[in-house]
Design an enzyme around this catalytic site. Structure first.
Site, PDB file in Angstrom:
ATOM      1  N   ARG A  66      -0.464  -8.627  13.233  1.00 54.70           N
ATOM      2  CA  ARG A  66      -0.991  -7.629  12.293  1.00 54.70           C
ATOM      3  C   ARG A  66      -1.885  -8.282  11.245  1.00 54.70           C
ATOM      4  NH1 ARG A  66       4.514  -4.909  10.750  1.00 54.70           N
ATOM      5  NH2 ARG A  66       3.315  -3.603   9.321  1.00 54.70           N
ATOM      6  N   ARG A 118      11.845  -5.312   4.473  1.00 55.58           N
ATOM      7  CA  ARG A 118      11.688  -3.953   3.943  1.00 55.58           C
ATOM      8  C   ARG A 118      12.327  -2.881   4.826  1.00 55.58           C
ATOM      9  NH1 ARG A 118       5.138  -2.850   4.529  1.00 55.58           N
ATOM     10  NH2 ARG A 118       5.146  -2.628   6.782  1.00 55.58           N
ATOM     11  N   LYS A 130       0.827  -1.215   0.000  1.00 49.24           N
ATOM     12  CA  LYS A 130       0.000   0.000   0.000  1.00 49.24           C
ATOM     13  C   LYS A 130       0.859   1.262   0.000  1.00 49.24           C
ATOM     14  CE  LYS A 130      -2.247  -0.956   3.849  1.00 49.24           C
ATOM     15  NZ  LYS A 130      -1.633  -2.252   4.228  1.00 49.24           N
ATOM     16  N   ARG A 187      11.311  -0.526  10.409  1.00 48.83           N
ATOM     17  CA  ARG A 187      10.274  -0.301  11.417  1.00 48.83           C
ATOM     18  C   ARG A 187      10.376  -1.314  12.542  1.00 48.83           C
ATOM     19  NH1 ARG A 187       4.726   0.359   8.172  1.00 48.83           N
ATOM     20  NH2 ARG A 187       4.016  -0.785  10.015  1.00 48.83           N
ATOM     21  N   ARG A 213      -9.499   1.025   8.708  1.00 49.66           N
ATOM     22  CA  ARG A 213      -9.136  -0.351   9.038  1.00 49.66           C
ATOM     23  C   ARG A 213     -10.244  -1.051   9.808  1.00 49.66           C
ATOM     24  NH1 ARG A 213      -3.180   0.678   8.870  1.00 49.66           N
ATOM     25  NH2 ARG A 213      -2.026  -1.257   9.101  1.00 49.66           N
TER      26      ARG A 213
HETATM   27  P1  AMP Z   1       0.937   0.705   8.910  1.00 54.71           P
HETATM   28  O1  AMP Z   1       2.073   1.659   8.748  1.00 54.71           O
HETATM   29  O2  AMP Z   1      -0.274   1.090   8.086  1.00 54.71           O
HETATM   30  O3  AMP Z   1       1.337  -0.727   8.711  1.00 54.71           O
HETATM   31  O4  AMP Z   1       0.456   0.826  10.430  1.00 54.71           O
HETATM   32  C1  AMP Z   1       1.319   0.508  11.501  1.00 54.71           C
HETATM   33  C2  AMP Z   1       0.512   0.323  12.768  1.00 54.71           C
HETATM   34  O5  AMP Z   1      -0.172   1.539  13.086  1.00 54.71           O
HETATM   35  C3  AMP Z   1      -0.595  -0.722  12.677  1.00 54.71           C
HETATM   36  O6  AMP Z   1      -0.110  -2.042  12.920  1.00 54.71           O
HETATM   37  C4  AMP Z   1      -1.548  -0.238  13.766  1.00 54.71           C
HETATM   38  O7  AMP Z   1      -1.068  -0.552  15.056  1.00 54.71           O
HETATM   39  C5  AMP Z   1      -1.467   1.272  13.611  1.00 54.71           C
HETATM   40  N1  AMP Z   1      -2.460   1.808  12.638  1.00 54.71           N
HETATM   41  C6  AMP Z   1      -2.209   2.395  11.442  1.00 54.71           C
HETATM   42  N2  AMP Z   1      -3.345   2.768  10.848  1.00 54.71           N
HETATM   43  C7  AMP Z   1      -4.353   2.398  11.682  1.00 54.71           C
HETATM   44  C8  AMP Z   1      -5.774   2.482  11.621  1.00 54.71           C
HETATM   45  N3  AMP Z   1      -6.389   3.022  10.575  1.00 54.71           N
HETATM   46  N4  AMP Z   1      -6.476   1.989  12.673  1.00 54.71           N
HETATM   47  C9  AMP Z   1      -5.864   1.448  13.751  1.00 54.71           C
HETATM   48  N5  AMP Z   1      -4.543   1.312  13.870  1.00 54.71           N
HETATM   49  C10 AMP Z   1      -3.778   1.788  12.841  1.00 54.71           C
END
Ligand code: AMP
Length: 227
Positions: free
Chosen positions: A181, A136, A22, A170, A97
Site C-alpha cells: 500500500r 488500529r 485520514k 481490516r 489516488r
Molecule cells: P483505504 O480505506 O482508503 O485505506 O483503502 C483501502 C483499499 O481500497 C486501498 O488499499 C485500495 O485497494 C482501495 N482504494 C480505496 N480508495 C481507492 C482509490 N481512490 N483508488 C484506488 N483504490 C482505492
C-alpha cells in the site's frame, strides 16, 4: 453577481499515505463542520461485502494492497457524490489516488459548478506506518476508530461513542499488505501533491503528532478555506 465560491458546498481532499490518519481526521471534520466524509475505501469495502460486480473485481486487489481500477473507483465516487446529503459539502478521504482520478474529479466538480476548497496533505514518515496500521481497529456499530497504542477506549472492548462491543480489524491492515500500500502511495498518489500545488489548493500538515493537535491544525485550514 453571486460569488459562486461562497455559495457552493465545500469540497475538501485529504491526501496522505495509508495510516496517516485520514479517516480519523475526516470523521472529526465531519462532526465539526457538518460535512460528509466520503471514503472510497469504505465504499469499496461495502461493495465487497455486498458482493456487487465492482466489489468482486476490487476484492483481490484490495487484499494485495494495490489500487482498484480508476474506472471502478470513479464510478463509485460519482454515484455517491450524487446523493442528497453530499450537497452539504464533502471531505474526500482516500480519493483521488491517481492523476486520472484527480482529473475526473475536476470534471465532475466543473459540471456541478463546484471547486476544491483545499487539498490537505497529511505528512508522515513511512517508518511509523506499520505500527500505526497494524494496531488500529474500529467499532463495528458506529465506525469510531481506535488503536492498540494511541487511542484505546475508556473501557476495554466497549466503544466510547456508542457502547458497541464488536470491534473490527481490516483484512488489509497487516505488515505485508502495508508495504504494497505504501508502494502504491508513493508511485501513484504522491504525485498529486504537485498536482494540487500547481492549482494553488495544496495545504500541508505535519501529521506525526497527537490526533488532537493534528485536528486543530486541520480545523484552522478548513475554517480559512471555507470562509
Ligand atoms: P483505504 O480505506 O482508503 O485505506 O483503502 C483501502 C483499499 O481500497 C486501498 O488499499 C485500495 O485497494 C482501495 N482504494 C480505496 N480508495 C481507492 C482509490 N481512490 N483508488 C484506488 N483504490 C482505492
Amino acid at each position: 453577481m453571486l460569488d459562486t465560491a461562497k455559495t457552493t458546498a465545500p469540497v475538501l481532499i485529504l491526501l496522505g499515505p495509508p495510516g496517516a490518519g485520514k479517516g480519523t481526521q475526516a470523521r472529526m471534520l465531519e462532526e465539526k463542520f457538518g460535512l460528509v466524509q466520503l471514503s472510497t475505501g469504505d465504499l469499496l469495502r461495502a461493495a465487497v461485502a455486498a458482493g456487487t460486480e465492482a466489489g468482486k473485481a476490487a476484492k483481490a486487489v484490495m487484499e494485495a494492497g494495490g489500487l482498484v481500477s480508476d474506472e471502478i473507483v470513479i464510478a463509485i465516487l460519482r454515484d455517491r457524490l450524487g446523493d442528497e446529503d453530499c450537497a452539504k459539502g464533502v471531505i474526500l478521504d482516500g480519493f483521488p489516488r491517481t492523476t486520472v482520478q484527480a482529473e475526473a474529479l475536476d470534471g465532475l466538480l466543473e459540471e456541478s459548478g463546484q471547486k476544491i476548497n483545499a487539498a490537505i496533505s497529511l505528512e508522515v514518515e513511512d517508518a511509523a506506518m506499520v505500527t500505526r496500521i497494524s494496531g488500529r481497529y474500529t467499532c463495528g456499530s458506529c465506525g469510531e476508530g481506535y488503536h492498540d497504542t494511541f487511542k484505546q477506549p475508556v473501557k476495554d472492548g466497549v466503544c466510547d461513542k456508542c457502547g458497541g462491543t464488536e470491534m473490527k480489524r481490516r483484512a488489509d491492515d497487516n505488515a505485508e499488505t502495508v508495504a504494497s500500500r505504501l508502494e502504491a502511495y508513493h508511485a501513484q498518489t504522491a504525485p498529486l501533491i504537485a498536482y494540487y500545488q500547481g492549482k494553488g489548493s495544496l495545504q500541508s500538515v505535519d501529521a506525526m503528532g497527537e490526533i488532537d493537535r493534528v485536528a486543530g491544525a486541520l480545523r484552522a485550514i478548513v475554517e480559512t478555506a471555507t470562509a
